[in-house]
Every structure is written in structure tokens, then in C-alpha cells.
Scaffold this active site. Sequence first.
Site, PDB file in Angstrom:
ATOM      1  N   SER A  51       0.893  -1.244  -0.003  1.00 42.74           N
ATOM      2  CA  SER A  51       0.067   0.026  -0.107  1.00 42.74           C
ATOM      3  C   SER A  51       0.974   1.366   0.049  1.00 42.74           C
ATOM      4  O   SER A  51       1.985   1.170   0.439  1.00 42.74           O
ATOM      5  CB  SER A  51      -0.920   0.106   1.147  1.00 42.74           C
ATOM      6  OG  SER A  51      -1.471   1.319   1.457  1.00 42.74           O
ATOM      7  N   TYR A  82      -2.283  -1.473  10.611  1.00 39.91           N
ATOM      8  CA  TYR A  82      -2.402  -1.747   8.947  1.00 39.91           C
ATOM      9  C   TYR A  82      -1.230  -1.113   8.258  1.00 39.91           C
ATOM     10  O   TYR A  82      -0.501  -2.037   7.587  1.00 39.91           O
ATOM     11  CB  TYR A  82      -3.538  -0.818   8.467  1.00 39.91           C
ATOM     12  CG  TYR A  82      -3.966  -0.955   6.876  1.00 39.91           C
ATOM     13  CD1 TYR A  82      -4.305  -2.285   6.533  1.00 39.91           C
ATOM     14  CD2 TYR A  82      -3.366   0.004   6.200  1.00 39.91           C
ATOM     15  CE1 TYR A  82      -4.505  -2.422   5.098  1.00 39.91           C
ATOM     16  CE2 TYR A  82      -3.399  -0.018   4.864  1.00 39.91           C
ATOM     17  CZ  TYR A  82      -4.183  -1.468   4.313  1.00 39.91           C
ATOM     18  OH  TYR A  82      -4.356  -1.407   2.763  1.00 39.91           O
TER      19      TYR A  82
HETATM   20  N1  LIG Z   1      -8.645   0.000  -1.352  1.00 41.19           N
HETATM   21  C1  LIG Z   1      -7.641   0.724  -1.156  1.00 41.19           C
HETATM   22  O1  LIG Z   1      -7.423   2.001  -0.814  1.00 41.19           O
HETATM   23  C2  LIG Z   1      -6.243   0.037  -0.736  1.00 41.19           C
HETATM   24  C3  LIG Z   1      -5.079   0.849  -0.851  1.00 41.19           C
HETATM   25  C4  LIG Z   1      -3.870  -0.089  -0.702  1.00 41.19           C
HETATM   26  C5  LIG Z   1      -3.922  -1.514  -0.499  1.00 41.19           C
HETATM   27  N2  LIG Z   1      -5.049  -1.981  -0.685  1.00 41.19           N
HETATM   28  C6  LIG Z   1      -5.065  -3.466  -0.255  1.00 41.19           C
HETATM   29  O2  LIG Z   1      -5.610  -4.220  -1.641  1.00 41.19           O
HETATM   30  C7  LIG Z   1      -6.253  -5.510  -0.962  1.00 41.19           C
HETATM   31  C8  LIG Z   1      -7.583  -5.729  -1.511  1.00 41.19           C
HETATM   32  O3  LIG Z   1      -8.423  -4.719  -0.635  1.00 41.19           O
HETATM   33  P1  LIG Z   1      -9.647  -3.978  -1.257  1.00 41.19           P
HETATM   34  O4  LIG Z   1      -9.571  -2.563  -1.285  1.00 41.19           O
HETATM   35  O5  LIG Z   1      -9.881  -4.519  -2.597  1.00 41.19           O
HETATM   36  O6  LIG Z   1     -10.723  -4.235  -0.171  1.00 41.19           O
HETATM   37  P2  LIG Z   1     -11.933  -5.324  -0.063  1.00 41.19           P
HETATM   38  O7  LIG Z   1     -13.130  -5.001  -1.103  1.00 41.19           O
HETATM   39  O8  LIG Z   1     -12.400  -5.433   1.326  1.00 41.19           O
HETATM   40  O9  LIG Z   1     -11.356  -6.458  -0.399  1.00 41.19           O
HETATM   41  C9  LIG Z   1     -10.433  -7.396   0.495  1.00 41.19           C
HETATM   42  C10 LIG Z   1     -10.665  -8.699   0.156  1.00 41.19           C
HETATM   43  O10 LIG Z   1      -9.852  -9.611   0.992  1.00 41.19           O
HETATM   44  C11 LIG Z   1     -10.523 -10.704   1.233  1.00 41.19           C
HETATM   45  N3  LIG Z   1     -10.367 -11.194   2.651  1.00 41.19           N
HETATM   46  C12 LIG Z   1     -10.096 -10.398   3.848  1.00 41.19           C
HETATM   47  N4  LIG Z   1      -9.630 -11.225   4.706  1.00 41.19           N
HETATM   48  C13 LIG Z   1      -9.538 -12.373   4.303  1.00 41.19           C
HETATM   49  C14 LIG Z   1      -9.666 -13.694   4.919  1.00 41.19           C
HETATM   50  N5  LIG Z   1      -9.126 -13.943   5.976  1.00 41.19           N
HETATM   51  N6  LIG Z   1      -9.333 -14.612   4.159  1.00 41.19           N
HETATM   52  C15 LIG Z   1      -9.718 -14.670   2.699  1.00 41.19           C
HETATM   53  N7  LIG Z   1      -9.757 -13.535   2.298  1.00 41.19           N
HETATM   54  C16 LIG Z   1      -9.939 -12.462   2.968  1.00 41.19           C
HETATM   55  C17 LIG Z   1     -12.035 -10.477   1.069  1.00 41.19           C
HETATM   56  O11 LIG Z   1     -12.915 -11.499   0.874  1.00 41.19           O
HETATM   57  P3  LIG Z   1     -13.847 -12.533   1.862  1.00 41.19           P
HETATM   58  O12 LIG Z   1     -14.400 -10.966   2.897  1.00 41.19           O
HETATM   59  O13 LIG Z   1     -14.868 -12.726   1.071  1.00 41.19           O
HETATM   60  O14 LIG Z   1     -12.948 -13.260   2.647  1.00 41.19           O
HETATM   61  C18 LIG Z   1     -12.052  -9.508   0.078  1.00 41.19           C
HETATM   62  O15 LIG Z   1     -12.206 -10.248  -1.065  1.00 41.19           O
HETATM   63  C19 LIG Z   1      -6.003  -5.346   0.638  1.00 41.19           C
HETATM   64  O16 LIG Z   1      -4.817  -6.195   0.795  1.00 41.19           O
HETATM   65  C20 LIG Z   1      -5.759  -3.999   0.760  1.00 41.19           C
HETATM   66  O17 LIG Z   1      -4.941  -3.866   2.016  1.00 41.19           O
HETATM   67  C21 LIG Z   1      -6.277  -1.352  -0.785  1.00 41.19           C
END
Ligand SMILES: NC(=O)c1ccc[n+]([C@@H]2O[C@H](COP(=O)([O-])OP(=O)(O)OC[C@H]3O[C@@H](n4cnc5c(N)ncnc54)[C@H](OP(=O)(O)O)[C@@H]3O)[C@@H](O)[C@H]2O)c1
Length: 254
Positions: free
Chosen positions: A139, A152
Site C-alpha cells: 500500500s 495496517y
Molecule cells: N482500497 C484501497 O484503498 C487499498 C489501498 C492499498 C492497498 N489495498 C489492499 O488491497 C487489498 C484488497 O483490498 P480492497 O481494497 O479490494 O478491499 P475489499 O473489497 O475489502 O477486499 C478485501 C478482500 O480480501 C478478502 N479477505 C479479507 N480477509 C480475508 C481472509 N481472512 N481470508 C480470505 N480472504 C480475505 C475479502 O474476501 P472475503 O471477505 O470474502 O474473505 C475480499 O475479497 C488489501 O490487501 C488491501 O490492504 C487497498
Amino acid sequence: MNISGNTIFVPGSTSGIGLALALALHAKGNTVIVGGRRAELLEQIAAEHPGIDTVQIDTADPASIEAAAKQVLDRHPDLNVLIAMAGVMRVEDWHAPASFLASAESTVTTNVLGPIRLLAAFIEHLQAQPDATVMTVSSGLAFAPLKVTPSYNASKAAIHMLSETLRLQLADTSVKIVELEPPAVRTALMPGHEDNEAAMPLDEFIAEVMDLIETRPDAREIQVERVKFLRYGEARGDYEQVVAALNAGDPHGK
Ligand SMILES: NC(=O)c1ccc[n+]([C@@H]2O[C@H](COP(=O)([O-])OP(=O)(O)OC[C@H]3O[C@@H](n4cnc5c(N)ncnc54)[C@H](OP(=O)(O)O)[C@@H]3O)[C@@H](O)[C@H]2O)c1
């Protein structure tokens, strides 16, 4: 990593960046396996996107990782890409432990131990493939801290250094380590984040990521333009201003 012709497992792709990236990679001619905990979403994704396989996995649970890895490799023995996408982000107030300790521990379990255990489950198989990639997901907050999410930020800094180190150690193998460094992107990662005007629209982010994978297949870090404000503050010498702007609600330095 080549943009097409891979077999890719994306644990953490039932929603958000993972799902959008999985669909974009599927459309480019890759075999894609979507993973996550929510069974109803896995069923829906499989029904709506013929050709996409799904596997239930909880990356906070070592037994679930082992079982899912076996399922994936039994069904897809040519798997050559692992994208460790699953992550959680929670607000913590460190003035009182009752409010942050459980959250901090579960953030580290999912965001740090999850990718470590996933890598352990797949690394031998990947090394036996002629051309393999592990994509880690850090991130912009690995490089500049958002005040309200200490664990985080720390978890994503750990992923950055894990990626840097594994790249050195696995340089004598067929496995490339690629770190995806998203800026703030509109997803459901935190309450209200989907409508956060200061965050990047998801479709724009995915389009830029796909373009970077296609045009720079050997890149070690995937950095869309908007993350560079956070990523390079220290190198530019404006780190203090970056941290101040980020915590005043301006994550991209507009
Ligand atoms: N959006 C941002 O601003 C941002 C910025 C930097 C980095 N990121 C990173 O990008 C990645 C995806 O996040 P997102 O923004 O797309 O958020 P999101 O829509 O909440 O997606 C998170 C995903 O992770 C899965 N997940 C969470 N805990 C899990 C577990 N214990 N086992 C298996 N799957 C799990 C969820 O699926 P289930 O709930 O179905 O398990 C979901 O598919 C994350 O690593 C996040 O830190 C996001």
C-alpha cells in the site's frame, strides 16, 4: 509477469481490487481462480463468469490455507501465479488497549501471516514452473503513515520488506516477486471508502495496473501514478509534507 497465458490464484478476490483484477486478467486470456471466505460471493462470481474457478479460503487460518492450496493445485497443476490480495484495514485508537489489541492482532494475522503462509504453501510448486510470479499487495501506507490505522500501516510495511527480501533470496529460481502498491482506491476496505472522493476510482486503478503489467512485464513494483506521492516522499525530501497532507485527507498530493 506476462499479461496473458497464466494460471492465477487470487486469494482475496471476492470483492474490490482483487475481484476487478481477477476479471481483467481473465478477460486477457488467463485462467483465474478466485478465493475468499464469503461462499455466497464465490457462487455468484462462478455463475456470472463462466470459466472462472473459485475456492473458499480463510487466509487467517493455516488449515484453510493448506486445504485450499491442495484444492487449487489438484485442479490446476499448471498454476504459475499467486496474488496474495486478502487484507483488512481497521481504525485503532492506541490510547487504550481494549480498543486496539484484538484488531491489531487480527490485522497482522491476515495481512502479514496470511501472505507468509500462502507463500509457504505454494513456493515449492511455483519454483517447479518454468515462469512463475508471486504478487504481494502492500500500500502507499507502507511508505507514509495514516494516523488512524497503525497496525495496517505496519503490516503493509512488512509486506514491502518481505517482498524486497524474497526477491533477493529467490533470484536463483523461476519465481519473480512483484509488489502491487495501491494508493487509496474506492473499495469496501473501510466503511465509507467506496464513496471516498479522495480515493481513486476502482476501474481507473485497474486499467492503469493492467497497462503497467502489459507494458512493463519485468517491473518489480506496480505503481500507478497516484501512489508516487506517498511512495517517494522520503526520496524526494518532502516526507513531512506528505504525512501532513495524507492525514489532512489528501492521499494523492493534489
Ligand atoms: N482500497 C484501497 O484503498 C487499498 C489501498 C492499498 C492497498 N489495498 C489492499 O488491497 C487489498 C484488497 O483490498 P480492497 O481494497 O479490494 O478491499 P475489499 O473489497 O475489502 O477486499 C478485501 C478482500 O480480501 C478478502 N479477505 C479479507 N480477509 C480475508 C481472509 N481472512 N481470508 C480470505 N480472504 C480475505 C475479502 O474476501 P472475503 O471477505 O470474502 O474473505 C475480499 O475479497 C488489501 O490487501 C488491501 O490492504 C487497498
